[in-house]
Scaffold this active site. Structure first.
Site, short mmCIF file in Angstrom:
data_model
loop_
_atom_site.label_atom_id
_atom_site.label_comp_id
_atom_site.label_asym_id
_atom_site.label_seq_id
_atom_site.Cartn_x
_atom_site.Cartn_y
_atom_site.Cartn_z
N ASP A 1 0.85 -1.18 0.00
CA ASP A 1 0.00 0.00 0.00
C ASP A 1 0.89 1.23 0.00
O ASP A 1 2.06 1.17 -0.42
CB ASP A 1 -0.95 -0.05 1.21
CG ASP A 1 -2.25 0.68 0.98
OD1 ASP A 1 -2.24 1.92 1.09
OD2 ASP A 1 -3.28 0.03 0.69
N ASP A 2 0.38 2.33 0.49
CA ASP A 2 1.11 3.60 0.45
C ASP A 2 2.43 3.52 1.22
O ASP A 2 2.54 2.77 2.20
CB ASP A 2 0.21 4.67 1.10
CG ASP A 2 0.53 6.06 0.64
OD1 ASP A 2 1.48 6.23 -0.14
OD2 ASP A 2 -0.19 7.00 1.06
N LYS B 1 -4.03 -0.61 -6.62
CA LYS B 1 -5.04 0.08 -5.82
C LYS B 1 -4.83 1.56 -6.08
O LYS B 1 -3.75 2.11 -5.81
CB LYS B 1 -4.83 -0.24 -4.34
CG LYS B 1 -5.69 0.58 -3.39
CD LYS B 1 -5.51 0.06 -1.97
CE LYS B 1 -6.13 0.99 -0.94
NZ LYS B 1 -5.89 0.52 0.43
N ASP C 1 -5.96 5.26 -5.41
CA ASP C 1 -6.64 5.91 -4.28
C ASP C 1 -6.79 7.41 -4.52
O ASP C 1 -5.82 8.15 -4.64
CB ASP C 1 -5.78 5.64 -3.02
CG ASP C 1 -6.43 6.13 -1.76
OD1 ASP C 1 -7.57 6.62 -1.82
OD2 ASP C 1 -5.78 6.04 -0.71
N GLY D 1 -16.46 5.31 -2.43
CA GLY D 1 -17.87 5.20 -2.83
C GLY D 1 -18.45 6.46 -3.44
O GLY D 1 -19.66 6.53 -3.70
N ASP E 1 -12.30 4.33 5.29
CA ASP E 1 -11.34 3.34 5.81
C ASP E 1 -11.92 2.55 6.98
O ASP E 1 -12.51 3.11 7.90
CB ASP E 1 -10.07 4.04 6.28
CG ASP E 1 -9.27 4.55 5.10
OD1 ASP E 1 -9.81 4.61 3.99
OD2 ASP E 1 -8.09 4.90 5.31
C1 GLA Z 1 -6.52 5.85 2.15
C2 GLA Z 1 -7.06 4.48 1.79
C3 GLA Z 1 -6.40 3.45 2.69
C4 GLA Z 1 -4.89 3.50 2.49
C5 GLA Z 1 -4.37 4.91 2.75
C6 GLA Z 1 -2.92 5.06 2.35
O1 GLA Z 1 -6.86 6.24 3.43
O2 GLA Z 1 -8.44 4.45 1.92
O3 GLA Z 1 -6.89 2.16 2.40
O4 GLA Z 1 -4.58 3.08 1.20
O5 GLA Z 1 -5.11 5.87 2.01
O6 GLA Z 1 -2.42 6.33 2.60
#
Ligand code: GLA
Length: 738
Positions: free
Chosen positions: A410-411, A484, A486, A532, A553
């Site tokens: 992820d990030d 993913k 975002d 969403g 989240d």
């Molecule tokens: C958002 C996404 C999380 C995650 C963070 C990463 O909040 O909804 O699932 O990927 O960013 O910074």
């Protein structure tokens, strides 16, 4: 002036269960950051007043505010102290702070949650941790003014204090008692360990009694009583063995001798319903797999059983090969169509075969993706080593044998600046993306990554804005199989767009990346993450996305799982289908923490059964969010129940519909490809509930059940066995043959 502030900010002094309580719902507030602001004598008369029960964004503070301080001037009446039978400490319940805080009382640091910028680790997701700090009663200016100053840092909107008024109390002896529970094993016996200690520098003594009761038949299965004397250093531990395959209630009661008061705490320890897998090979995954013509195939047959195991197939389509040792399928198929073949797995305990179909066409993601993502455990502290350790554990713990295949970063992997030619660069925690991808592919696993259509990601790292083509190319070079994407940083651009109210404006950045992804000579599962907005479930499929986040989240708290699962998904069932799934966010079982500090999920054991059952019914992405290198047997049993997972992976791809919402009872059902129906019966209330399935068969469209199977226990139930006893926040997940 000062007197006026006191009136303004001290909202109520009342009696709490243990004596007087001061509740304060407003404070003086200033944006910015200065060490001077912790000093009691600092002149804050020009500061504004803010409520502490609501985030600062809701009260006119600019959303990009990073630092802000709250100051409380508190008159502490000495009769508060006298009303306590301990008189040792004063306790502050600050509610919660988004994201982290340091609290100073009369200039002295009394508590801190989360990490400030520049500290090792990161700031994210300490926002929903209650802040309970104490000071010695000696440090209080009794019958005079005291200053509590709270320094807050927000890693991104929203920010500030929230979750309730600030409460100040002087705890008594019994409130010093801290009872906690943990899983333990002594001389090979599973049990629960009850620990009593004092939260404060004070000795407490009395009687500790622990009663263990079987949930199904109400019988007391163990009881232990001991005279105890503990303080904040010396604790008392009681170990009580129990049968881990049964759900038991543990109740610990401490009768404090000197005050004559008691404290009781209830707990449900781990219970494992999933039967152990046989030693012989067993195929656990969906028998289909979608791939585009010519795309490289990275797939691993999910087969449990003793290792070593040998994999083979005599009718494998031309262009494909199976690794005989790990069951990884490799190769590619140029021509569209369905390719069916049989795979055999053999070990010392036996042999099993399964027919398997590869569908070569435009659709991928024919069943919801299963795998692991770094976010819910490591947050921004993710590193290549941590990813690799979870990937190895995915194999070693046997999760890969159940179809968990994606390993997603992820990030937090991006460098501060792009390379001179504009391609994306990785930070020093990720020395070798391509090497990581190759390693995963050799194991038949898949590699996922994260970015944003904006200039920056949610965590403040580089996004893909204006570099979409280059980033998609980099993903191909590294062997990425899942993106993913975002929204986050794109918000700033979106706000300036003239058509920002329209669906088209939500689609645009996602369509742009889709075009670049689909140009790559490999399949990249496209996972939209924009919480969403613009009813993404109505158009995600149209832009060839494979899943779309439907919510904000998730966190490891019941209210989060409840809102996301039971409230927000109820109407979304028509929008899920093979190739395009609603994504209610990642799993919050096991050790999570969104940072370098991990903790056990705060969901109760029953809530975890409910979480996994509902996600299986909803055909949700099954992305594990915990550190796989620290997996306990209970979490493993939740994730590796082949019959529960088979509901999630059912090839019909129908998401469950909520058929019944009757007070605290909800029943969700999902038709399965074999003509049966999976039914989840959920007790969302705080007490035990008895439900008779017979009363709901009509609503569930089941005229005449021909068989009922308890999926967690993997046991057939008698047809007249339709009355289920459900614990609070618990579930009965069954499969009914019609
Ligand atoms: C958002 C996404 C999380 C995650 C963070 C990463 O909040 O909804 O699932 O990927 O960013 O910074």
């Amino acid at each position: 002036m000062r007197f006026l502030y006191n009136i303004l900010i001290v909202a109520a002094i009342s009696m709490s269960a243990y004596g007087q309580e001061i509740a304060i719902d407003k404070a003086l507030f200033n944006e910015g950051d200065s060490q001077e602001w912790k000093t009691p004598s600092f002149d804050d008369s020009s500061w504004k007043t803010l409520e502490v029960t609501r985030l600062w964004d809701d009260q006119g503070v600019a959303p990009d505010t990073r630092f802000g301080w709250y100051r409380f001037h508190i008159d502490m009446p000495s009769n508060m102290l006298q009303s306590s039978d301990l008189q040792e400490v004063v306790a502050f319940d600050l509610g919660m702070v988004d994201d982290c805080d340091e609290a100073y009382f009369n200039g002295k640091l009394i508590g801190k949650t989360g990490l400030m910028p520049g500290e090792m680790g990161d700031i994210t997701n300490t926002f929903d941790i209650p802040r309970n700090y104490t000071v010695s009663a000696k440090d209080v200016n009794w019958d005079g003014e005291n200053v509590l100053a709270v320094r807050c840092y927000s890693g991104g909107a929203p920010g500030g204090m929230f979750g309730g008024p600030v409460k100040v109390t002087v705890p008594g002896l019994v409130e010093a008692a801290d009872i906690s529970f943990s899983q333990a094993k002594v001389k090979g016996k599973d049990g629960v360990e009850v620990t009593l200690k004092s939260r404060y520098p004070a000795t407490i003594s009395g009687k500790l009694n622990v009663v263990v009761t079987d949930f199904e038949n109400g019988k007391v299965v163990a009881e232990v009583t001991k005279n105890v004397k503990v303080n904040d250093v010396r604790s008392e531990k009681l170990f009580i063995p129990y049968n881990k395959s049964r759900r038991v209630d543990v109740k610990a009661t401490f009768d404090e001798k000197n005050s004559g008061k008691s404290l009781s705490v209830a707990h449900v320890p781990h219970y494992i319903l999933t039967p152990a897998a046989p030693a012989s090979p067993r195929f656990n995954t969906a028998p289909i797999y979608g791939v585009r013509p010519g795309s490289p195939i990275h797939y691993r047959f999910g087969v449990s059983g003793e290792r070593p195991m040998h994999f083979s197939s005599t009718d494998l389509p031309k262009g494909l090969a199976i690794d005989p040792y790990n069951g990884a399928l490799r190769g590619s198929l140029e021509d569209r169509g369905s390719y069916t073949f049989t795979v055999t797995a053999k070990n010392a305990a036996g042999e099993a075969s399964q027919e398997f179909t590869i569908k070569v066409g435009d659709r991928i993601g024919l069943t919801p993706p299963m795998g692991w993502n770094s976010w819910n455990c490591w947050g921004l502290s993710v590193s290549q080593d941590k990813v690799l350790s979870s990937a190895k554990a995915l194999i070693d713990n046997g999760l890969a044998d159940y179809g968990y295949a994606y390993v997603n970063i992820d990030d937090g992997w991006e460098a501060e600046k792009r390379n001179p030619e504009g391609t994306i660069a990785v930070n020093s925690k990720f020395p070798d993306m391509k090497g990581l991808g190759d390693w995963l592919h050799d194991e038949g696993l898949k590699f996922g990554i994260y970015s944003s259509p904006g200039d920056l990601t949610c965590g403040g790292y580089l996004g893909s804005l204006d570099h979409e083509a280059q980033d998609a190319d980099s993903y191909n070079e590294w062997g990425i199989d899942y993106l993913k994407y975002d929204w986050c940083g794109y918000r700033r651009k979106h706000e300036t767009e003239p058509d920002r109210e329209t669906t088209a404006s939500y689609i645009r950045p996602y369509l742009l990346m889709q075009e670049h992804l689909r140009r790559q000579p490999r399949d990249i599962f496209y996972s939209l993450c924009q919480y969403g907005m613009g009813d993404v479930w109505k158009w995600g499929e149209m832009i060839d996305a494979n899943s779309w986040r439907t919510t904000g989240d998730i966190s490891d708290r019941w209210d989060s799982v409840y809102d996301i699962g039971f409230v927000e998904q109820a109407d979304l069932y028509p929008y899920a289908a093979p190739g395009g799934w609603n994504d209610p966010d990642m799993l919050v079982v096991g050790k999570v923490g969104w940072s370098s500090n991990l903790r056990d999920s705060r969901l109760t054991v029953d809530e975890q059964y409910t979480h996994i059952s509902l996600w299986a019914l909803m055909a949700a992405n099954m992305m594990i969010g915990c550190d796989l290198a620290q997996l306990d047997d209970f979490t493993l049993s939740l994730l590796c129940n082949n019959e529960v997972n088979a509901v999630n992976q059912d090839v019909l791809g129908k998401q469950a519909k909520r058929d019944v919402k009757d007070g605290d009872l909800q029943i969700w059902s999902r038709p399965l490809s074999d003509g049966s129906v999976a039914v989840g019966i959920f007790n969302l209330g705080n007490g035990v509930m008895e439900v008779d399935l017979n009363n709901y068969l009509k609503i569930l469209n089941i005229d005449n059940p021909l068989g009922i199977r308890d999926l967690w226990r993997q046991q057939d139930l008698a047809l007249n066995d339709t009355k289920y006893k459900l614990p609070s926040h618990g579930v009965k997940l069954i499969k009914v043959k019609k």
